[in-house]
Design a protein around this motif. Structure first.
Motif, PDB file in Angstrom:
ATOM      1  N   THR A 133       0.408  -0.515  11.404  1.00 39.69           N
ATOM      2  CA  THR A 133      -0.803  -0.326  12.204  1.00 39.69           C
ATOM      3  C   THR A 133      -1.131  -1.612  12.951  1.00 39.69           C
ATOM      4  O   THR A 133      -0.470  -2.633  12.767  1.00 39.69           O
ATOM      5  N   LEU A 184       0.838  -1.194   0.000  1.00 42.38           N
ATOM      6  CA  LEU A 184       0.000   0.000   0.000  1.00 42.38           C
ATOM      7  C   LEU A 184       0.873   1.244   0.000  1.00 42.38           C
ATOM      8  O   LEU A 184       1.644   1.451   0.926  1.00 42.38           O
ATOM      9  N   TYR A 203       1.106   5.538  -0.727  1.00 42.85           N
ATOM     10  CA  TYR A 203       0.450   6.840  -0.921  1.00 42.85           C
ATOM     11  C   TYR A 203       1.517   7.915  -1.028  1.00 42.85           C
ATOM     12  O   TYR A 203       2.683   7.666  -0.750  1.00 42.85           O
ATOM     13  N   ARG A 205      -3.516  -3.550  12.466  1.00 42.28           N
ATOM     14  CA  ARG A 205      -4.372  -4.429  11.663  1.00 42.28           C
ATOM     15  C   ARG A 205      -3.526  -5.428  10.886  1.00 42.28           C
ATOM     16  O   ARG A 205      -2.366  -5.151  10.580  1.00 42.28           O
ATOM     17  N   PRO A 206      -4.095  -6.597  10.558  1.00 47.85           N
ATOM     18  CA  PRO A 206      -3.373  -7.530   9.690  1.00 47.85           C
ATOM     19  C   PRO A 206      -3.029  -6.843   8.363  1.00 47.85           C
ATOM     20  O   PRO A 206      -3.810  -6.007   7.890  1.00 47.85           O
ATOM     21  N   ASP A 207      -1.899  -7.206   7.772  1.00 48.34           N
ATOM     22  CA  ASP A 207      -1.407  -6.549   6.546  1.00 48.34           C
ATOM     23  C   ASP A 207      -1.452  -5.031   6.712  1.00 48.34           C
ATOM     24  O   ASP A 207      -1.870  -4.311   5.813  1.00 48.34           O
ATOM     25  N   GLY A 208      -1.012  -4.570   7.866  1.00 52.74           N
ATOM     26  CA  GLY A 208      -1.266  -3.175   8.251  1.00 52.74           C
ATOM     27  C   GLY A 208      -0.199  -2.173   7.888  1.00 52.74           C
ATOM     28  O   GLY A 208      -0.250  -1.039   8.349  1.00 52.74           O
ATOM     29  N   GLN A 209       0.777  -2.566   7.056  1.00 54.95           N
ATOM     30  CA  GLN A 209       1.834  -1.611   6.716  1.00 54.95           C
ATOM     31  C   GLN A 209       1.423  -0.761   5.522  1.00 54.95           C
ATOM     32  O   GLN A 209       0.840  -1.258   4.569  1.00 54.95           O
ATOM     33  N   VAL A 210       1.736   0.511   5.612  1.00 57.19           N
ATOM     34  CA  VAL A 210       1.414   1.421   4.519  1.00 57.19           C
ATOM     35  C   VAL A 210       2.598   2.376   4.347  1.00 57.19           C
ATOM     36  O   VAL A 210       3.246   2.756   5.325  1.00 57.19           O
ATOM     37  N   ILE A 236      -3.510   9.224   2.878  1.00 52.30           N
ATOM     38  CA  ILE A 236      -4.241   8.349   3.782  1.00 52.30           C
ATOM     39  C   ILE A 236      -4.094   8.910   5.187  1.00 52.30           C
ATOM     40  O   ILE A 236      -2.995   9.249   5.626  1.00 52.30           O
ATOM     41  N   LEU A 291      -8.211   9.862   2.074  1.00 47.42           N
ATOM     42  CA  LEU A 291      -8.799   8.591   2.491  1.00 47.42           C
ATOM     43  C   LEU A 291      -8.693   8.518   4.009  1.00 47.42           C
ATOM     44  O   LEU A 291      -7.590   8.543   4.555  1.00 47.42           O
ATOM     45  N   LEU A 292      -9.835   8.466   4.699  1.00 50.51           N
ATOM     46  CA  LEU A 292      -9.829   8.433   6.164  1.00 50.51           C
ATOM     47  C   LEU A 292     -10.098   7.004   6.638  1.00 50.51           C
ATOM     48  O   LEU A 292     -11.136   6.425   6.315  1.00 50.51           O
ATOM     49  N   ILE A 293      -9.163   6.451   7.389  1.00 50.82           N
ATOM     50  CA  ILE A 293      -9.334   5.115   7.954  1.00 50.82           C
ATOM     51  C   ILE A 293      -9.444   5.262   9.467  1.00 50.82           C
ATOM     52  O   ILE A 293      -8.518   5.770  10.114  1.00 50.82           O
TER      53      ILE A 293
END
Lengths: 438, 283
Positions: A149, A5, A7, A151-156, A33, A126-128
């Motif tokens: 982050t 991911l 941005y 969350r799973p697969d949480g790298q951005v 993001i 994009l608001l998460i």
């Protein structure tokens, strides 16, 4: 990694600093993001206070047409100095305040922040939500290149990260922008309650002509047991925001419980009648960084900038913070846009952000009041002594005793001398002036 | 495999208060959430998709704001979300609601027949547990309520084995597909949504279906018109007065029963006959 991911920019935090940054970058054409840990932007906030519109106009010139959820325009404001049984009030009311959009509104941030965040989303950010940034990702050179982050697969990933995480400055520390957590001497704890009341009743009690009038009062002296700190009372649309803020250190040193201080304040004979019959709807406490200009973190590192409470951008004397945060978020965003244009995300390039803020009121004000906390710290009796003094003097001045006015004046003077010597007073005032001048 | 999940957005009743004067819910300022059982139904459907491939479609009937709940389902792994929203749907009771959902599911079945349809066991605002069964009856498919586990699921042989909670324990049922389940939370623990799903969901816009398009609903069966239920009166029951404790060891069983009947104000004849047979003097 084809499906990682990526941005142009990551913003950590959904408060005013983060949202201003996301909004300005999205409008500037960057993919943004914004990550917020609460259920919605503003969910972690208990702020009920005064909001200054100049900063909002700066990032959102047409904000008025977008119907911001303001509570009431502030048409009357001032100070109350409390002694244990009296209050000396200095209030300013003016027709000048009545023109809308007004310069200041009372605001409940749990309502305001979601609206502000929606403006950034509309601009393309994009608001998460419900997602916590746990750490910064860095490359071999030490540049910040993204976040992880919870969350799973949480790298951005993004070449620029703007930290607007608020007072709990975990990431700011991790970025190496500040050495340590804030010491209790430089953090205030504000404990606050929102009391609901029918608008008509509220208006009658505070002498307001209608829903387009509101009061903001800062209260000193007995409200904080004479200790450095302030209490506040603001009128919302259908309720009152009331609270007490003191340095964390004061609570610790004097073994005070925040809720006891608030309960005591609410029970003050001058305050209580304003609150009677109201219903408690929200109760909470929040930390406010009051580290001052000299202890602020560095504002930029390689690939990273910090804004808002996380950067200590608070002017406690004028109860400003939200507006500083918005201006700082905008300045960080403009630097990010320039960095993308130049392809340079180094700390050296991003230092432009600090230069912009030094030129604006944000750091000018912070610099001017850099010694304020130390002044109050070194003059611990200041608030209590003078608030009591003023009330006692007022009582004598306004009472007809059947004694000559000359003796009354002498009585007031001797009252002053009992509490504080003339040289003491002169010294306090000199110190205060110095602290105010910066 | 095609799974359809029907969900509802409800006020967070753990936050809700009752207006003491009108006896109705104070909804102002109460956050809306996805009905807690429904999100487990979504999770169960997503797990079936992970095992067998296919699609999870989520539907709800509600105000435009209910789109938030659908987006949460997309976060959890649903593929498609449909919001049935129209003023004409407003004021529906469980009969009208089950008609709308069943009719919408029939339309979806025409595209891709569902193998399984899932509901939460009940909504926490109304607690009727009627809409799921109502839809099963209208679709004329097997219904299993209070499902706690899907032991096996075979979309080829078109059978499934499902555990359901009953008062005495657990009932294990074999059923043909398609089947409609209303589920307990145990059906599947909700997993934390991965960040890429959160991003997909943040950009997702649920499809909006009205009373006329893309599917026409019978105007006589929807909304207030289609709802024969009448709420006669809603009230908060008065708190019960405290009971009396009679210690059997002190006065014997018969006297204790007599006292109990006396306290409850049971018929005099019963009281006197009990007293007579027990030889107890009644004051």
């Amino acid at each position: 990694m084809p499906d990682r991911l990526s941005y142009d920019a990551i913003v950590v935090g959904g408060g005013p600093a983060g949202t201003a940054a996301a909004l300005v970058m999205a409008r500037g054409g960057l993919s943004v993001i914004q990550i917020e840990r609460g259920r919605f932007a503003g969910a972690k906030n208990i702020f009920g206070g005064v909001f200054y519109t100049h900063a909002l106009a700066d990032v959102l010139p047409d904000y008025w047409e977008r119907k911001p959820p303001f509570e009431r325009p502030v048409t009357e404001q001032g100070y109350w100095m409390l002694s244990p049984d009296s209050a000396l009030r200095i209030m300013h009311k003016s027709e000048q305040y009545r023109q809308e959009p007004a310069g200041a509104y009372t605001v409940l941030r749990a309502r305001f922040d979601p609206w502000f965040a929606a403006q950034a989303v509309e601009a393309g950010a994009l608001l998460i939500t419900r997602t916590t940034v746990t750490r910064l990702l860095k490359d071999a050179r030490g540049f910040v290149i993204g976040v992880d982050t919870d969350r799973p697969d949480g790298q951005v990933y993004a070449p620029i990260v703007i930290i607007a995480e608020g007072v709990n400055n975990l990431l700011t520390r991790q970025a190496g922008l500040i050495a340590s957590d804030l010491p209790p001497r430089y953090v205030a704890l504000s404990v606050k309650e929102y009391l609901s009341m029918p608008p008509k009743e509220l208006q009658a009690r505070f002498g307001l002509a209608g829903p387009r009038e509101g009061v903001a009062i800062d209260i000193f002296g007995d409200a904080t047991l004479g200790l450095p700190g302030t209490a506040f009372l603001y009128t919302d649309q259908a309720g009152i925001s009331i609270g007490v803020g003191m340095l964390l250190e004061e609570f610790v040193c004097h073994r005070l419980r925040p809720y006891d201080v608030l309960a005591r304040f609410k029970n003050h004979p001058v305050i209580r009648p304003y609150l009677e019959g109201s219903e408690s709807r929200e109760y909470g406490a929040h930390l406010i960084p009051e580290m001052g200009y000299d202890r602020m973190p560095r504002l930029a590192g390689n690939g990273v900038m910090v804004a808002g409470d996380a950067a200590g951008m608070v002017d406690a004397l004028h109860r400003e913070g939200t507006n500083l945060a918005i201006i700082a978020g905008k300045a960080a965003a403009e630097t990010a846009l320039a960095a993308h244009e130049q392809g340079d995300f180094s700390a050296a390039f991003l230092s432009r952000y600090r230069r912009d803020l030094e030129a604006s009121f944000v750091l000018k004000d912070m610099k001017q009041y850099r010694h304020m906390t130390d002044f109050l710290d070194s003059t611990p009796g200041f608030m209590g002594t003078y608030a009591n003094l003023l009330n006692d003097a007022a009582l004598r001045y306004f009472t007809a005793h059947g004694i000559p006015k000359r003796s009354m004046e002498r009585e007031i003077v001797s009252l002053l001398r009992e509490r504080r010597s003339f040289t003491g007073i002169a010294w306090d005032m000199l110190k205060l002036m110095r602290a105010m001048r910066g | 495999m095609h799974a359809i999940v029907a969900i509802k957005q409800v006020p967070d009743t753990s936050n809700v208060r009752i207006d003491p004067e009108t006896g109705t819910l104070i909804r102002e300022g109460v956050p809306a959430i996805i009905n807690p059982y429904d999100i487990h139904a979504v999770e169960a459907a997503v797990q079936l998709k992970e095992q067998f491939g296919g699609r999870v479609t989520v539907i709800t009937m509600g105000p435009p704001k209910a789109a938030e709940a659908l987006i949460e389902c997309i976060e959890q792994g649903a593929d498609r979300a449909i919001l049935l929203t129209d003023r004409k749907f407003g004021g529906a009771d469980t009969l009208a609601t089950s008609y709308v959902l069943a009719h919408a599911i029939e339309a979806l079945n025409a595209e891709w027949p569902a193998d399984i349809i899932l509901f939460g066991k009940q909504a926490i605002d109304g607690d009727t547990a009627q809409v799921g069964p109502g839809v099963a009856v209208r679709l004329q498919i097997p219904l299993i309520t209070y499902a706690i586990a899907i032991e096996s699921f075979d979309p080829v042989a078109r059978t499934a084995v499902v555990h359901r909670r009953i008062e005495q324990g657990v009932e294990v049922l074999q059923t043909r597909l398609p089947v409609l389940l209303t589920v307990e939370k145990e059906i599947a623990p909700v997993r934390r949504a991965p960040l890429p799903r959160m991003i997909t969901a943040a950009r997702y816009q649920p499809e909006v279906w009205t009373a006329e398009t893309p599917v026409a609903f019978d105007p006589r069966q929807i909304g207030l018109k289609g709802s024969p239920t009448v709420v006669g009166k809603a009230y908060t029951p008065a708190p019960r007065a405290g009971g009396a404790i009679v210690t059997v060891a002190d006065c014997g069983v018969e006297a204790a029963v007599a006292r109990a009947l006396e306290v409850m104000g049971i018929l005099d004849t019963v009281r006197s006959s009990v007293a007579a047979s027990a030889g107890v003097e009644v004051a």
